[in-house]
Design an enzyme around this catalytic site. Structure first.
Site, short mmCIF file in Angstrom:
data_model
loop_
_atom_site.label_atom_id
_atom_site.label_comp_id
_atom_site.label_asym_id
_atom_site.label_seq_id
_atom_site.Cartn_x
_atom_site.Cartn_y
_atom_site.Cartn_z
N LYS A 89 40.21 50.35 40.49
CA LYS A 89 39.75 48.95 40.93
C LYS A 89 38.51 49.39 41.48
O LYS A 89 38.47 50.31 42.44
CB LYS A 89 40.81 48.17 41.58
CG LYS A 89 40.49 46.95 42.10
CD LYS A 89 41.67 46.20 42.99
CE LYS A 89 41.41 44.80 43.41
NZ LYS A 89 42.24 44.21 44.50
N SER A 169 43.60 39.90 42.75
CA SER A 169 42.47 40.31 42.45
C SER A 169 42.34 41.59 41.61
O SER A 169 41.19 41.79 41.16
CB SER A 169 41.95 40.51 43.85
OG SER A 169 42.31 41.55 44.68
N SER A 193 47.69 40.72 44.88
CA SER A 193 46.99 40.88 44.23
C SER A 193 47.00 42.05 43.00
O SER A 193 46.28 42.38 41.92
CB SER A 193 45.72 41.54 44.79
OG SER A 193 45.08 40.41 45.62
#
Length: 485
Positions: A89, A169, A193
């Site tokens: 990420k 996210s 997330s």
């Protein structure tokens, strides 16, 4: 003209095999890391123009793979992740590569050092394949944000239905793994997330308790509540990755059904089809011999308010501590807010109300954060522990969220999840695929005990009795005129 129907699923590739199997093949030289990395890069080239999960590819990945191949040829493998490609990420620092948190304000000068968790990955021989898109600033910019969208990477899409959301996210990490772009990815979570994108993208995720993995070098929301975790097509793959990163073994086999007692929590306001699918999974577990009983838990509003107030109070010092180590980036939260207002892209789809709320807090407000955090964490843990004891169960299970919604031009709809209670409690959560509503995956989350070792065997059992995996049929184009860049 005859309707050709939905696209066929792509054929499975090397990267779609279980990680333990890949590791054995690499050790025996039946497979090379170079071939594995090439397969991942080819899949990215093929499907990422639609899914838009990968924000940047590491140009050194082939060289990393060649180095792994030399170690395997010498019989000097560094462990089960040696030569395995991993996506990260893009709020996790990688030296010289991206690391933007999705914001154009961090897109200038990459960090000079790896985050500590990346250092551990490299020491284990893993190949850093690239960086994944995310909801900008970890979805802590606006109360009306768009999941999976960032000003740097645009809109990530669900590989099972690209007109639908991948949640966030850690949207890019979940979507990339679901679409077979890498066998493993790392994401982060403050509240939902990791587990929410895993649920709607049909993959597994482990959200460890905060502090299990180091967050140094990760763009923060709250250094108290943030945590990192792996995503993979199978829970055993994620557990293997986490075991390597923590240096401690984790259970890799399902619990015998007759030894498991689960409490099924129907979250108030959760989408009915998600609740129904969780109940069907519970029925299959009961048929296998597990005990699954309904439980009731009510989340007090003031506990939720305490948790959000603590996050807001923790955000500014956490972020500014990170920004001090990023030359060329704004140095303060006030500078971030001002730069967003000047930028031609950043605020085109939604605002930055959360950033502004955090900036307005006084030193006195921030001084209250430790007490708010302690109070919300104590109450959340008491709710969990009371439910476990009152219903005589070992773990709690709930639908992670409803199915993915259709992407539109406005803010995303409010959707109930099961992630907030364990997030406030600082307890681990394991998310596994449960089944599908039409073409859309739905997942369940398991949590309760403070030790991940107590949770994983039950989660592996739940995964085994899900409706089974499917391969996303990523179409050659997005079936929607809405592009969001």
């Amino acid at each position: 003209m005859t309707d050709p129907g939905p696209p066929a699923p792509y054929p499975p590739g090397l990267q779609d095999r279980p990680v333990a199997e890949l590791a054995r093949s690499l050790r025996s030289s039946a497979l090379t890391s170079t071939d594995l990395v090439t397969a991942c890069l080819d899949r990215i080239t093929s499907v990422d123009p639609v899914v838009r999960a990968v924000l940047a590819v590491d140009d050194t990945a082939p060289a990393q793979a060649r180095a792994a191949d030399l170690r395997h040829a010498r019989g000097a493998a560094l462990g089960p992740l040696d030569g395995i490609p991993v996506l990260l990420k893009d709020n996790i620092d990688t030296a010289g590569l991206a690391s933007t948190a999705g914001s154009r304000l961090l897109a200038g000068t990459p960090p000079a050092r790896d985050a500590e968790v990346v250092t551990r990955l490299r020491a284990a021989g893993a190949v850093v394949l690239g960086k994944t898109n995310l909801t900008e600033w970890g979805n802590f910019r606006s109360t009306r944000s768009i999941e999976g969208w960032s000003a740097v990477g645009g809109q990530t899409r669900n590989p099972y239905a690209p007109a639908h959301s991948p949640w966030g996210s850690s949207a890019g990490s979940a979507a990339a793994v679901a679409a077979g772009m890498a066998p493993l990815a790392l994401g982060t979570e403050t509240d939902g997330s990791l587990v929410c994108p895993a649920g709607v993208c049909g993959v597994a995720a482990i959200k460890p308790a905060p502090g299990t993995l180091p967050t140094a070098g990760v763009v923060p929301i709250s250094t108290v509540q943030d945590t990192l975790g792996p995503l993979a097509p199978r829970l055993a793959d994620a557990a293997l990755c986490l075991a390597v990163l923590t240096g401690r073994p984790l259970p890799a086999a399902p619990a015998p059904p007759g030894t498991v007692r689960m409490g099924l929590w129907h979250v108030k306001g959760m989408a009915p089809d998600a609740q129904e699918l969780a109940e069907r999974l519970a029925d299959r577990l009961r048929a296998a011999g597990a005990t699954v009983v309904p439980v009731e838990i009510t989340l007090p509003r003031d506990m939720l308010v305490d948790g959000l107030d603590a996050l807001c109070a923790e955000f500014r010092p956490s972020l500014e501590r990170y920004l001090r180590g990023r030359p060329g980036a704004p140095a303060t939260l006030d500078e971030v807010i001002a730069a967003n207002r000047r930028d031609p892209v950043e605020l085109t789809l939604f605002g930055q109300e959360l950033l502004e709320r955090c900036a307005e807090l006084t030193d006195g407000d921030r001084a209250l954060a430790p007490a708010l955090r302690r109070r919300s964490r104590r109450r959340a843990r008491a709710l969990i522990d009371t439910a476990l004891a009152a219903y005589g169960v070992d773990v709690l299970m709930a639908a992670t969220s409803g199915p993915a919604w259709r992407i539109d031009d406005g803010p995303d709809p409010f959707t109930r999840t099961s992630s907030t209670l364990p997030a406030l409690a600082g307890r681990p959560v394991v998310a596994v695929p449960a089944g599908f509503r039409g073409e859309l995956p739905i997942g369940v989350s398991l949590f309760g005990p403070p030790a991940l070792e107590e949770l994983l065997p039950a989660a592996l059992l739940a995964e085994r009795h899900g409706e089974g995996p499917r391969t996303p049929a990523v179409p050659p184009r997005v079936p929607s005129p809405r592009s969001r860049r």
